[in-house]
Design a protein around this motif. Structure first.
Motif, PDB file in Angstrom:
ATOM      1  N   ARG A  13       0.826  -1.209   0.000  1.00 51.91           N
ATOM      2  CA  ARG A  13       0.000   0.000   0.000  1.00 51.91           C
ATOM      3  C   ARG A  13       0.862   1.261   0.000  1.00 51.91           C
ATOM      4  NH1 ARG A  13      -2.961  -2.892   4.517  1.00 51.91           N
ATOM      5  NH2 ARG A  13      -4.499  -4.186   3.457  1.00 51.91           N
ATOM      6  N   LEU A  14       1.959   1.225   0.738  1.00 53.47           N
ATOM      7  CA  LEU A  14       2.889   2.363   0.741  1.00 53.47           C
ATOM      8  C   LEU A  14       3.426   2.623  -0.661  1.00 53.47           C
ATOM      9  CD1 LEU A  14       5.116   1.903   3.941  1.00 53.47           C
ATOM     10  CD2 LEU A  14       3.582   3.808   3.456  1.00 53.47           C
ATOM     11  N   LEU A  15       3.859   1.563  -1.334  1.00 55.10           N
ATOM     12  CA  LEU A  15       4.434   1.696  -2.670  1.00 55.10           C
ATOM     13  C   LEU A  15       3.405   2.255  -3.657  1.00 55.10           C
ATOM     14  CD1 LEU A  15       6.473  -1.632  -2.843  1.00 55.10           C
ATOM     15  CD2 LEU A  15       7.428   0.683  -2.805  1.00 55.10           C
ATOM     16  N   VAL A  16       2.185   1.729  -3.600  1.00 57.77           N
ATOM     17  CA  VAL A  16       1.132   2.215  -4.500  1.00 57.77           C
ATOM     18  C   VAL A  16       0.822   3.685  -4.211  1.00 57.77           C
ATOM     19  CG1 VAL A  16      -1.299   2.008  -5.144  1.00 57.77           C
ATOM     20  CG2 VAL A  16       0.103  -0.048  -4.889  1.00 57.77           C
ATOM     21  N   GLY A  17       0.754   4.044  -2.933  1.00 57.63           N
ATOM     22  CA  GLY A  17       0.476   5.430  -2.566  1.00 57.63           C
ATOM     23  C   GLY A  17       1.550   6.388  -3.058  1.00 57.63           C
ATOM     24  N   VAL A  18       2.808   5.986  -2.896  1.00 59.95           N
ATOM     25  CA  VAL A  18       3.936   6.813  -3.350  1.00 59.95           C
ATOM     26  C   VAL A  18       3.912   6.937  -4.876  1.00 59.95           C
ATOM     27  CG1 VAL A  18       6.454   6.899  -3.538  1.00 59.95           C
ATOM     28  CG2 VAL A  18       5.382   6.316  -1.355  1.00 59.95           C
ATOM     29  N   TYR A  19       3.601   5.840  -5.558  1.00 56.52           N
ATOM     30  CA  TYR A  19       3.510   5.832  -7.022  1.00 56.52           C
ATOM     31  C   TYR A  19       2.420   6.801  -7.494  1.00 56.52           C
ATOM     32  CZ  TYR A  19       2.310   3.952 -11.674  1.00 56.52           C
ATOM     33  OH  TYR A  19       2.021   3.799 -13.019  1.00 56.52           O
ATOM     34  N   ILE A  20       1.234   6.722  -6.886  1.00 59.90           N
ATOM     35  CA  ILE A  20       0.116   7.574  -7.270  1.00 59.90           C
ATOM     36  C   ILE A  20       0.435   9.047  -7.017  1.00 59.90           C
ATOM     37  CG2 ILE A  20      -2.255   8.224  -6.647  1.00 59.90           C
ATOM     38  CD1 ILE A  20      -2.865   5.246  -6.313  1.00 59.90           C
ATOM     39  N   MET A  21       1.174   9.334  -5.942  1.00 62.58           N
ATOM     40  CA  MET A  21       1.519  10.719  -5.623  1.00 62.58           C
ATOM     41  C   MET A  21       2.532  11.304  -6.602  1.00 62.58           C
ATOM     42  SD  MET A  21      -0.398  11.800  -3.295  1.00 62.58           S
ATOM     43  CE  MET A  21       0.443  13.351  -3.042  1.00 62.58           C
ATOM     44  N   GLY A  22       3.091  10.471  -7.488  1.00 65.10           N
ATOM     45  CA  GLY A  22       3.931  10.992  -8.560  1.00 65.10           C
ATOM     46  C   GLY A  22       5.413  11.028  -8.290  1.00 65.10           C
ATOM     47  N   TYR A  23       5.883  10.312  -7.277  1.00 62.78           N
ATOM     48  CA  TYR A  23       7.326  10.274  -7.038  1.00 62.78           C
ATOM     49  C   TYR A  23       8.015   9.564  -8.196  1.00 62.78           C
ATOM     50  CZ  TYR A  23       6.748  11.913  -2.249  1.00 62.78           C
ATOM     51  OH  TYR A  23       6.458  12.677  -1.142  1.00 62.78           O
ATOM     52  N   SER A  24       9.108  10.136  -8.673  1.00 69.07           N
ATOM     53  CA  SER A  24       9.807   9.561  -9.823  1.00 69.07           C
ATOM     54  C   SER A  24      10.877   8.565  -9.404  1.00 69.07           C
ATOM     55  CB  SER A  24      10.441  10.678 -10.664  1.00 69.07           C
ATOM     56  OG  SER A  24      11.219  11.530  -9.861  1.00 69.07           O
ATOM     57  N   SER A  25      11.244   8.579  -8.125  1.00 70.31           N
ATOM     58  CA  SER A  25      12.246   7.639  -7.625  1.00 70.31           C
ATOM     59  C   SER A  25      11.831   7.161  -6.239  1.00 70.31           C
ATOM     60  CB  SER A  25      13.627   8.312  -7.555  1.00 70.31           C
ATOM     61  OG  SER A  25      14.606   7.410  -7.072  1.00 70.31           O
ATOM     62  N   ILE A  26      11.775   5.845  -6.045  1.00 72.76           N
ATOM     63  CA  ILE A  26      11.396   5.255  -4.758  1.00 72.76           C
ATOM     64  C   ILE A  26      12.548   4.385  -4.270  1.00 72.76           C
ATOM     65  CG2 ILE A  26       9.702   3.886  -3.493  1.00 72.76           C
ATOM     66  CD1 ILE A  26       7.748   4.348  -5.821  1.00 72.76           C
ATOM     67  N   ILE A  27      13.057   4.686  -3.089  1.00 74.12           N
ATOM     68  CA  ILE A  27      14.152   3.910  -2.505  1.00 74.12           C
ATOM     69  C   ILE A  27      13.596   3.120  -1.329  1.00 74.12           C
ATOM     70  CG2 ILE A  27      16.398   3.998  -1.362  1.00 74.12           C
ATOM     71  CD1 ILE A  27      16.903   6.646  -2.809  1.00 74.12           C
TER      72      ILE A  27
ATOM     73  N   LEU B  80      -2.360   4.668 -12.891  1.00 76.11           N
ATOM     74  CA  LEU B  80      -1.596   5.505 -13.816  1.00 76.11           C
ATOM     75  C   LEU B  80      -2.292   6.854 -14.013  1.00 76.11           C
ATOM     76  CD1 LEU B  80       0.718   5.918 -15.858  1.00 76.11           C
ATOM     77  CD2 LEU B  80      -0.796   4.943 -17.601  1.00 76.11           C
ATOM     78  N   VAL B  81      -3.613   6.824 -14.219  1.00 74.83           N
ATOM     79  CA  VAL B  81      -4.358   8.072 -14.412  1.00 74.83           C
ATOM     80  C   VAL B  81      -4.264   8.947 -13.160  1.00 74.83           C
ATOM     81  CG1 VAL B  81      -6.650   9.082 -14.745  1.00 74.83           C
ATOM     82  CG2 VAL B  81      -5.948   7.118 -16.115  1.00 74.83           C
ATOM     83  N   GLU B  82      -4.403   8.336 -11.985  1.00 74.16           N
ATOM     84  CA  GLU B  82      -4.282   9.098 -10.743  1.00 74.16           C
ATOM     85  C   GLU B  82      -2.880   9.683 -10.603  1.00 74.16           C
ATOM     86  OE1 GLU B  82      -5.774   7.539  -7.129  1.00 74.16           O
ATOM     87  OE2 GLU B  82      -7.408   6.439  -8.056  1.00 74.16           O
ATOM     88  N   ARG B  83      -1.870   8.902 -10.973  1.00 68.12           N
ATOM     89  CA  ARG B  83      -0.488   9.382 -10.912  1.00 68.12           C
ATOM     90  C   ARG B  83      -0.275  10.557 -11.871  1.00 68.12           C
ATOM     91  NH1 ARG B  83       4.679   7.917  -9.817  1.00 68.12           N
ATOM     92  NH2 ARG B  83       6.269   8.448 -11.345  1.00 68.12           N
ATOM     93  N   GLN B  84      -0.738  10.386 -13.113  1.00 66.92           N
ATOM     94  CA  GLN B  84      -0.582  11.453 -14.099  1.00 66.92           C
ATOM     95  C   GLN B  84      -1.274  12.728 -13.620  1.00 66.92           C
ATOM     96  OE1 GLN B  84       1.675  10.333 -16.273  1.00 66.92           O
ATOM     97  NE2 GLN B  84       0.591   9.673 -18.112  1.00 66.92           N
ATOM     98  N   SER B  85      -2.427  12.572 -12.979  1.00 70.53           N
ATOM     99  CA  SER B  85      -3.165  13.729 -12.473  1.00 70.53           C
ATOM    100  C   SER B  85      -2.347  14.486 -11.436  1.00 70.53           C
ATOM    101  CB  SER B  85      -4.500  13.291 -11.855  1.00 70.53           C
ATOM    102  OG  SER B  85      -5.342  12.703 -12.818  1.00 70.53           O
ATOM    103  N   HIS B  86      -1.741  13.757 -10.505  1.00 74.77           N
ATOM    104  CA  HIS B  86      -0.927  14.410  -9.478  1.00 74.77           C
ATOM    105  C   HIS B  86       0.292  15.099 -10.094  1.00 74.77           C
ATOM    106  CE1 HIS B  86      -3.131  11.948  -6.440  1.00 74.77           C
ATOM    107  NE2 HIS B  86      -2.875  12.994  -5.697  1.00 74.77           N
ATOM    108  N   ILE B  87       0.868  14.477 -11.121  1.00 72.35           N
ATOM    109  CA  ILE B  87       2.057  15.059 -11.752  1.00 72.35           C
ATOM    110  C   ILE B  87       1.724  16.375 -12.439  1.00 72.35           C
ATOM    111  CG2 ILE B  87       3.747  14.747 -13.609  1.00 72.35           C
ATOM    112  CD1 ILE B  87       3.810  11.768 -12.902  1.00 72.35           C
TER     113      ILE B  87
END
Length: 323
Positions: free
Chosen positions: A78-92, A187-194
């Motif tokens: 859930r953390l990874l999906v949330g970070v992805y949707i928020m538009g982070y370009s790099s996740i460590i 993807l759509v949610e991510r693009q929206s945040h970006i």
């Protein structure tokens, strides 16, 4: 930096140049020096946007996730999906221990597999770097939405076909395809945040911020239509087919047909930007409601299967409503 409005006077230099000073706090925050170039974008409503970034590529958001012994696989996903949707370009993803738990590696692999554009670009025994490699312009909103319409329609059709033919293998395939809609919705949610934070990209994609918000709303409705196709399929797996008569099946098929008509007309109204067609589609929900109420009356005598049939009818109705 705090958010507040400052009034600054416009000054004139020379014969035709106008200047305005920039807040020192903002200058310092972005390490802007004398001679640096800034980008200025004119907005449709008359505003000017000043940004230190000339392109999206210069604006990199990085998120670090520390995995400890209390981080369960579900929570990490859930953390990874949330970070992805928020538009982070790099996740460590990292741990202070010598190596990741096996389940942690499996969650990261699953996340990369289900999300569009992500790849593991670097990894050690206790750190993995996930990078978003998708250029937003390569997957515009309308393309993703069209794909979602097709997939949602196909899932509903197959779920009802599985009901009609007692094909439980087909029902299971519908359930397995739910990830396809989820990944497009994310993807759509991510693009929206970006684009909400990057007006430059917004203009390059030839959309407005209002467009991005509307695409996000449409995407969520289509994702929920897919969820109801899954619910139909799940109840197909539970049915005792010896107890269901042909008349009931025919009534369900008719309601499903009306529901899918609503979905397809909504796509036409959206593509054609036809407000009258959209309104006609909304009015047509009454026809579906009547058809579903008729089935509810029939299903009172199906005995053991009453609960499953009730859930199927409800999902058909909800599909039409979301449409």
């Amino acid at each position: 930096m705090s958010f507040h409005i400052e009034n600054r006077k416009v000054q004139q230099t020379g014969g035709s140049s106008f200047i305005i000073s920039l807040p020192k706090e903002w200058i310092n925050e972005h390490s802007i020096k004398k001679g640096d170039s800034l980008s200025i974008l004119s907005q449709p409503d008359g505003r000017l946007m000043i940004t230190p970034y000339k392109s999206t590529q210069e604006y990199v958001k990085e998120k670090i996730i520390n995995v400890d012994k209390d981080t369960t696989p579900d929570y990490l996903f859930r953390l990874l999906v949330g970070v992805y949707i928020m538009g982070y370009s790099s996740i460590i993803v990292q741990t202070t221990r010598d190596r990741f738990e096996r389940s942690t590696g499996e969650v990261i692999e699953s996340f990369v597999k289900i999300t569009i554009g992500t790849e593991i670009i670097e990894e050690t025994t206790n750190k993995k770097i996930i990078k978003d490699l998708l250029n937003p312009k390569e997957m515009p909103f309308d393309k993703a939405i069209k794909q979602m319409y097709i997939k949602a329609n196909d899932m509903h059709e197959d779920a009802v076909r599985a009901l009609e033919s007692a094909d439980k293998n087909l029902a299971q395939k519908v359930i397995d395809r739910d990830d396809d809609l989820d990944r497009l919705n994310w993807l759509v949610e991510r693009q929206s945040h970006i684009v909400l934070r990057d007006v430059i990209l917004c203009q390059k994609m030839n959309i407005t911020l209002e467009d991005a918000s509307n695409f996000q709303h449409i995407s969520k409705s289509l994702e929920r239509i897919g969820d109801h196709a899954v619910k139909i399929a799940q109840n197909v797996l539970k049915l005792d087919y010896e107890k269901i008569d042909k008349t009931l099946f025919e009534s369900i098929m008719e309601a499903s047909k009306i529901s899918l008509e609503l979905l397809n007309i909504s796509l036409d109204a959206w593509l054609q930007k036809d407000i009258k067609l959209a309104n006609e589609n909304i009015e047509s929900i009454k026809k579906l409601t009547v058809a579903c109420e008729k089935i509810t009356f029939i299903s009172e005598n199906v005995g053991k299967n009453a609960v499953e049939i009730g859930y199927i009818i409800e999902s058909i109705r909800r599909t039409g409503e979301y449409s």
